[in-house]
Scaffold this motif. Structure first.
Motif, PDB file in Angstrom:
ATOM      1  N   ASP A   1       1.060   1.261   7.907  1.00 22.42           N
ATOM      2  CA  ASP A   1       0.296   1.976   6.878  1.00 22.42           C
ATOM      3  C   ASP A   1      -0.155   1.092   5.728  1.00 22.42           C
ATOM      4  O   ASP A   1      -0.955   1.518   4.903  1.00 22.42           O
ATOM      5  CB  ASP A   1       1.072   3.208   6.374  1.00 22.42           C
ATOM      6  CG  ASP A   1       2.497   2.870   5.985  1.00 22.42           C
ATOM      7  OD1 ASP A   1       2.961   1.751   6.306  1.00 22.42           O
ATOM      8  OD2 ASP A   1       3.144   3.717   5.350  1.00 22.42           O
ATOM      9  N   PHE A   2       0.356  -0.148   5.639  1.00 21.81           N
ATOM     10  CA  PHE A   2      -0.197  -1.092   4.670  1.00 21.81           C
ATOM     11  C   PHE A   2       0.081  -2.509   5.149  1.00 21.81           C
ATOM     12  O   PHE A   2       0.744  -2.689   6.171  1.00 21.81           O
ATOM     13  CB  PHE A   2       0.316  -0.835   3.251  1.00 21.81           C
ATOM     14  CG  PHE A   2       1.798  -1.027   3.049  1.00 21.81           C
ATOM     15  CD1 PHE A   2       2.262  -2.092   2.293  1.00 21.81           C
ATOM     16  CD2 PHE A   2       2.727  -0.143   3.593  1.00 21.81           C
ATOM     17  CE1 PHE A   2       3.624  -2.263   2.095  1.00 21.81           C
ATOM     18  CE2 PHE A   2       4.085  -0.309   3.387  1.00 21.81           C
ATOM     19  CZ  PHE A   2       4.536  -1.380   2.634  1.00 21.81           C
ATOM     20  N   LYS A   3      -0.476  -3.491   4.441  1.00 20.59           N
ATOM     21  CA  LYS A   3      -0.347  -4.879   4.894  1.00 20.59           C
ATOM     22  C   LYS A   3       0.874  -5.501   4.228  1.00 20.59           C
ATOM     23  O   LYS A   3       0.885  -5.669   3.011  1.00 20.59           O
ATOM     24  CB  LYS A   3      -1.601  -5.673   4.514  1.00 20.59           C
ATOM     25  CG  LYS A   3      -2.847  -5.228   5.243  1.00 20.59           C
ATOM     26  CD  LYS A   3      -4.068  -6.019   4.777  1.00 20.59           C
ATOM     27  CE  LYS A   3      -4.398  -5.664   3.344  1.00 20.59           C
ATOM     28  NZ  LYS A   3      -5.466  -6.473   2.770  1.00 20.59           N
ATOM     29  N   SER A   4       1.872  -5.842   5.039  1.00 26.65           N
ATOM     30  CA  SER A   4       3.103  -6.375   4.477  1.00 26.65           C
ATOM     31  C   SER A   4       3.820  -7.219   5.515  1.00 26.65           C
ATOM     32  O   SER A   4       3.935  -6.809   6.672  1.00 26.65           O
ATOM     33  CB  SER A   4       3.979  -5.191   4.043  1.00 26.65           C
ATOM     34  OG  SER A   4       5.165  -5.651   3.490  1.00 26.65           O
ATOM     35  N   THR A   5       4.298  -8.389   5.114  1.00 23.80           N
ATOM     36  CA  THR A   5       5.004  -9.260   6.063  1.00 23.80           C
ATOM     37  C   THR A   5       6.444  -8.788   6.234  1.00 23.80           C
ATOM     38  O   THR A   5       6.979  -8.775   7.341  1.00 23.80           O
ATOM     39  CB  THR A   5       4.990 -10.730   5.575  1.00 23.80           C
ATOM     40  OG1 THR A   5       3.734 -11.020   4.983  1.00 23.80           O
ATOM     41  CG2 THR A   5       5.256 -11.685   6.715  1.00 23.80           C
ATOM     42  N   SER A   6       7.079  -8.427   5.126  1.00 23.88           N
ATOM     43  CA  SER A   6       8.438  -7.884   5.181  1.00 23.88           C
ATOM     44  C   SER A   6       8.498  -6.742   4.177  1.00 23.88           C
ATOM     45  O   SER A   6       7.496  -6.424   3.542  1.00 23.88           O
ATOM     46  CB  SER A   6       9.470  -8.964   4.843  1.00 23.88           C
ATOM     47  OG  SER A   6       9.582  -9.133   3.440  1.00 23.88           O
TER      48      SER A   6
END
Ligand code: GTQ
Length: 364
Positions: free
Chosen positions: A84-89
């Motif tokens: 649902d969103f851009k995130s590496t961790s």
């Protein structure tokens, strides 16, 4: 009807659930989440693909002014489990940024802390952090801690490419994300158009002022130190440790980038390390309560990652690839070359877990 308000066999309980939901209340006995948050997965981003996309973005995305979405030309590494969103961790974001010859990324500051690990640069480009040009050569680490002004400039003739790491997801969870553009700030009125800071310090200022030999009068909020670590120093330290045989059974030759004033972690929310695996070296497995994003500086190998002590998935990496090892996952490293060393740079949220007393580690 949502899962939280699912019908039970008892009309009195269903009535209670409906009444509570109407008043923004819930029972501890009801399911806690409508959409359980996904378990993060180990993942590898091959440099060949990341770099191709970054170079293509250099053709089609024009670097914008500070109030435009393309104020930075970065490609974000996204954990495949987070949709649902851009995130590496859950805590950290790693991205790759391109500043082409002649370009400038305008000045701002934010409560999220950031760092840059340089991949390509000829020694002409820099990040101006609080008035000092931090020259960016491959392998250099430049810190832009919490609330420090920063702009990037490439006056050279070749591309400047680096890894950005920000603690932005943690800061968002804490509802602590604020942001200010230099062009809107009072201090920028003195300068030409508010797009970039004036250089007010000589090159090397932060290390002269805050390094291990420093003026007795130096004082600053020591946890938020604008600082830069040159790759030649990191490499010399790794090589000296290798020569002395100071190897860790779980990580090989392992260096911490420490804050020279406090002796503590690189920044309060992000810890950086460099590690060297000797030719053919295989480490033992361990796991810990912190998640880590790796970047391969040189060499080729395999990181085995899984929920059991052995037999996890193999992430096979080569030079410049990036990969993610989730919190609490067992992992071990193998340098697959019999003749070449491998060097990894990594970032983790370990300082956060440690400061909360939550950090733990288990060895196989
Ligand atoms: O270069 O200042 O990847 O502000 C994300 C946010 C880079 C930067 C990022 C930023 C920057």
């Amino acid at each position: 009807m949502s899962q939280a308000e699912a019908e039970t066999q008892d009309p009195r309980i269903d009535a209670l659930h409906r009444r509570m939901a109407e008043h923004s209340l819930g029972g501890h006995w009801q399911p806690r989440r409508r959409n359980p948050s996904p378990k993060l997965v180990p993942h590898l981003w091959p440099w060949s693909i990341v770099y191709e996309c970054l170079m293509e973005s250099g053709e089609v995305i024009k670097l914008g002014r500070i109030d435009e979405p393309a104020k930075r030309r970065t490609v974000n590494l996204v954990n495949p489990a987070i949709t649902d969103f851009k995130s590496t961790s859950r805590t950290l974001q790693m991205s790759v940024q391109l500043v082409k010859p002649g370009e400038m990324a305008e000045c701002h500051r934010h409560t999220a802390a950031a760092l840059r690990f340089v991949v390509e640069g000829e020694g002409a480009g820099y990040t101006n952090v609080e008035g000092e040009r931090m020259i960016m050569e491959p392998g250099d680490l430049v810190l832009t801690p919490h609330w420090t002004w920063h702009d990037h400039k490439n006056p050279g003739e070749k591309n400047l490419v680096w890894l950005d790491v920000l603690d932005v997801h943690l800061i968002n969870h804490l509802d602590a994300n604020i942001h200010e553009n230099y062009s809107d700030s009072e201090i920028s009125d003195n300068y030409f158009d508010g797009a970039a800071q004036t250089v007010v310090h000589e090159d090397g200022y932060c290390r002269r002022r805050f390094g291990v030999l420093r003026p007795a009068s130096a004082h600053v909020d020591s946890r938020f130190l604008p600082y830069t670590y040159k790759w030649r120093d990191t490499l010399a330290a790794l090589e000296a440790m290798a020569a002395a045989g100071e190897s860790d059974p779980y990580d090989g030759i392992l260096l911490d980038y420490t804050n020279p004033l406090t002796g503590g972690p690189t920044m309060p929310t992000i810890g950086c390390r460099a590690q060297l695996l000797a030719p053919g070296e295989s480490t033992k497995a361990h796991r810990h309560m912190s998640s880590t994003i790796y970047h391969v500086v040189e060499g080729a190998g395999v990181t085995n990652v899984g929920s059991e002590k052995s037999g996890g998935a193999d992430l096979a990496w080569g030079t410049r690839d990036c990969f993610f090892v989730p919190s609490q996952a067992w992992h071990s490293f193998t340098n697959i070359s019999k003749s070449e060393r491998a060097i990894l740079f990594s970032v983790s949220d370990r300082p956060v877990l440690e400061s909360l007393g939550l950090y733990r580690e288990e060895q196989a």
